[in-house]
Write a protein that holds these residues in place. Structure first.
Motif: not given
Length: 661
Positions: A29-31, A51-52, A64-67
């Protein structure tokens, strides 16, 4: 094949709930989080966090999803969940979007287009009109309901009962629609008096399979926002369920829907006639009640469908078992018109077990009702005004509706969020209301029953006594002369504690040592009292009756909680109740903010003559507008606010000098 890593493009209770399904499935899980949310609960419960700048920054979240190496993005609900551009951005980045195709979001996200689409598929719709054009300004079929075309969650909806109300209602709805959804387009519909709001949960895969999972009753609403939901509806018969379910599936098929979605209907409680209202192309806040009566994990099914798997069952395999009821816990004050509140969570108590592990089919044989809490709260966390005021959801399941409502009431009694005013006492009153128990529901019930549900009786005398005892027992210093036992030659003296609460200033008289033997003056008569503290609980005995309170302190403020209620007290040293923020008399001309938020519009200027009730400032909090009005006729002599600036609760917005002065 299921994903190995999924990014959750959301926060709060839904992000926590999605992370738990991912953990159960063995998926990383990535937040994502903003700078102010770095220590939030959804971040702590994830395996990885990035962080966004904002939860609405589609490019940053897709990046962020790609990273992070996430193969899929789950949007939850709210924010970007129904944003077709975000779904396309995920696809462009090679990341699966856990939701319907962008084309389906476009078709159903625009209420105007959605009505035309489902009507063409044979689904009945409510008569209405829409922009562009001047049909809204020329509308004459009242009562009518104005809605943002791109909206959801009840935000921006305005009920209009006459042509005279229409211009201001349209202006307010456009402002809210633009602020909340980035699109000021509106539609207007004939308002159905006393309807039931019933929605159908649908699921569809990319291979042509589509089913419904029964209905949810969502008629208990205030300001078009759902408060308590249940499944199944006490009104819907098996035959009506079959017809509405089939219509919902047809609506989903009409737009090539894939994933979990909800088709919402307005239903005439007298005739059973139903009309399509809208389709939410995402998971719903109230999805746990469907999970509890079907034994299914809707987030898992969303993930499997997004990974290209077929639905693992057909319509004939769907079974509804027992009854489930959900209550939404909000940071809001029912006694002040449900205005948003805020603060730091000093003490937190949440009943039951966290979702989605709480499923009826996992209960031990012969066990009683099941309670589940979905929450994004932590002790020490701050509830601010920049997000929706919903804090958590308390859900109860039992073999029948009566037992489920009882279990919900008990669970709410065991809920405490000290440090923040919540709607839990209101929810308890609603859950036991005779009309709710009888299943006689409609969307206007709360408004009609509001005087019964929200009482302004003030702080109970025994709670005041308990607060006085706690203050009396607190250390006053190292000087033995400061001990407040009231000792003197002859009879012990009384100590008067002047305590400020939201209801005013109260004098509580105590003498003796609460831990040993004390008295409190209740209704002008001494009552034996004793206090035994075991942090964070205190047992208060008054006249032989012992009550347990939860207790928390924040500087000079003391919070006491019991049975879902919470009371805040501060030692009042000024002596004039009018000097306490929020306690000024209505005629003194000081206008204070009823909630923490942002000044949206300033409708007056210094020197203006105003009348009683004339709007002076519009404050927005959590995408909700509140007009603050003049408390008396007079002249505006001070206006220390500007549009776009934040304000705290009880901050001075204006001063009106009364005419006679």
């Amino acid at each position: 094949m299921l994903f190995d890593r999924v990014l959750i493009a959301n926060r709060g209770e839904i992000a926590v709930r999605i992370a738990r399904t991912l953990r159960r499935l063995g998926v990383t899980a990535v937040a994502v989080h903003t700078p102010s949310d770095a220590d939030a609960r959804h971040v702590r419960e994830a395996d990885l966090a990035l962080e966004v700048p904002s939860y609405l920054d589609a490019d940053a979240i897709a990046g962020a999803a790609l990273a992070s190496g996430a193969q899929a993005v789950h949007p939850g609900y709210g924010f970007l969940a129904e944003n077709a551009a975000f779904a396309r951005a995920c696809a462009a980045a090679g990341t699966a979007f856990v939701g319907p195709p962008a084309e389906a979001i476009d078709a159903m996200g625009d209420k105007i287009r959605a009505k035309a689409t489902v009507s063409a598929a044979g689904v009945p719709v409510v008569p209405g009109g829409a922009e562009p054009g001047d049909v809204l300004e020329e509308w004459r079929d009242f009562p009518a309901l104005i809605k943002p075309s791109a909206g959801g969650g009840g935000k921006g909806m305005v009920l209009v009962r006459s042509a005279a109300e229409l211009p201001d209602a349209l202006a307010s709805a456009r402002r809210t629609a633009l602020a909340a959804f980035g699109d000021a387009t509106l539609l207007i519909e004939r308002y159905v008096e006393s309807p039931r709001h019933i929605e159908i949960q649908v699921l569809a895969d990319a291979l042509g399979g589509a089913v419904h999972l029964g209905e949810r009753e969502c008629s208990l609403q205030r300001r078009h926002q759902k408060v308590i939901e249940e499944a199944p509806s006490p009104f819907v018969t098996p035959e009506l369920r079959s017809r509405m379910g089939a219509a919902a599936v047809e609506a989903a098929r009409a737009v090539g829907y894939v994933g979990a979605g909800t088709v919402e209907f307005i239903v005439d409680g007298a005739t059973g006639a139903y009309h399509f209202m809208e389709m939410n192309t995402r998971l719903q806040v109230e999805h746990p009640v469907t999970e509890l009566v079907t034994g299914l994990d809707l987030v898992e099914l969303q993930l499997r469908v997004a990974a290209g798997e077929p639905l693992p069952f057909g319509q004939g395999d769907v079974r509804l078992s027992g009854h489930a009821v959900e209550a939404r816990v909000y940071a809001e004050d029912p006694a002040r018109g449900f205005l948003p509140t805020g603060g730091r969570v000093l003490l937190l108590r949440e009943p039951g077990v966290p979702g989605p592990t709480a499923q009826p089919d996992s209960r031990p044989a012969g066990s009683g009702p099941l309670v589940r809490t979905d929450s994004g709260l932590t002790e020490g966390g701050v509830v601010g005004s920049e997000f929706d005021p919903m804090l958590s959801k308390v859900v109860a399941w039992a073999p029948d509706r009566k037992a489920a409502l009882r279990a919900l009431d008990r669970a709410l009694a065991g809920t405490a969020v000290l440090g923040v005013v919540t709607n839990v006492p209101f929810l308890r009153a609603l859950a036991v209301h005779p009309a709710v128990r009888a299943g006689e529901l409609d969307t206007g019930l709360i408004e009609r029953a509001l005087p019964e549900l929200v009482t302004d009786a003030g702080v109970p005398a025994d709670v005041l006594a308990a607060a006085g005892l706690v203050f009396h027992a607190l250390p006053q210093g190292d000087d033995p002369w400061e001990v407040t036992d009231g000792w003197r030659v002859g009879e012990r003296a009384w100590t008067t504690w002047r305590l400020a609460s939201r209801d005013g200033v109260h004098d509580v008289r105590v003498r003796g040592l609460p831990a040993e033997s004390a008295e409190v003056l209740l209704e002008e008569r001494p009552v034996p009292a004793r206090l035994r503290a075991e942090d964070p609980e205190v047992d208060v005995t008054l006249g032989g009756r012992t009550v347990r309170y939860l207790c928390a302190r924040d500087g000079d403020t003391l919070w006491l909680g019991r049975d879902g209620h919470g009371w805040a007290f501060t030692r009042h040293l000024i002596g004039d109740p009018g000097d306490r923020p929020g306690a000024a008399a209505s005629g003194d001309g000081v206008v204070r903010s009823p909630m923490p938020g942002t000044v949206l519009v300033v409708k007056a200027q210094p020197g203006d003559r105003v009348t009683v009730g004339q709007p002076l400032v519009i404050v927005e909090a959590m995408k909700m507008e509140h007009a603050v009005t003049a408390p008396c006729a007079g002249v505006v002599t001070d206006l220390p606010v500007q549009p776009g600036r934040p304000v705290d609760m009880d901050a001075v917005l204006a001063v009106v000098t009364p005419e006679e002065e």
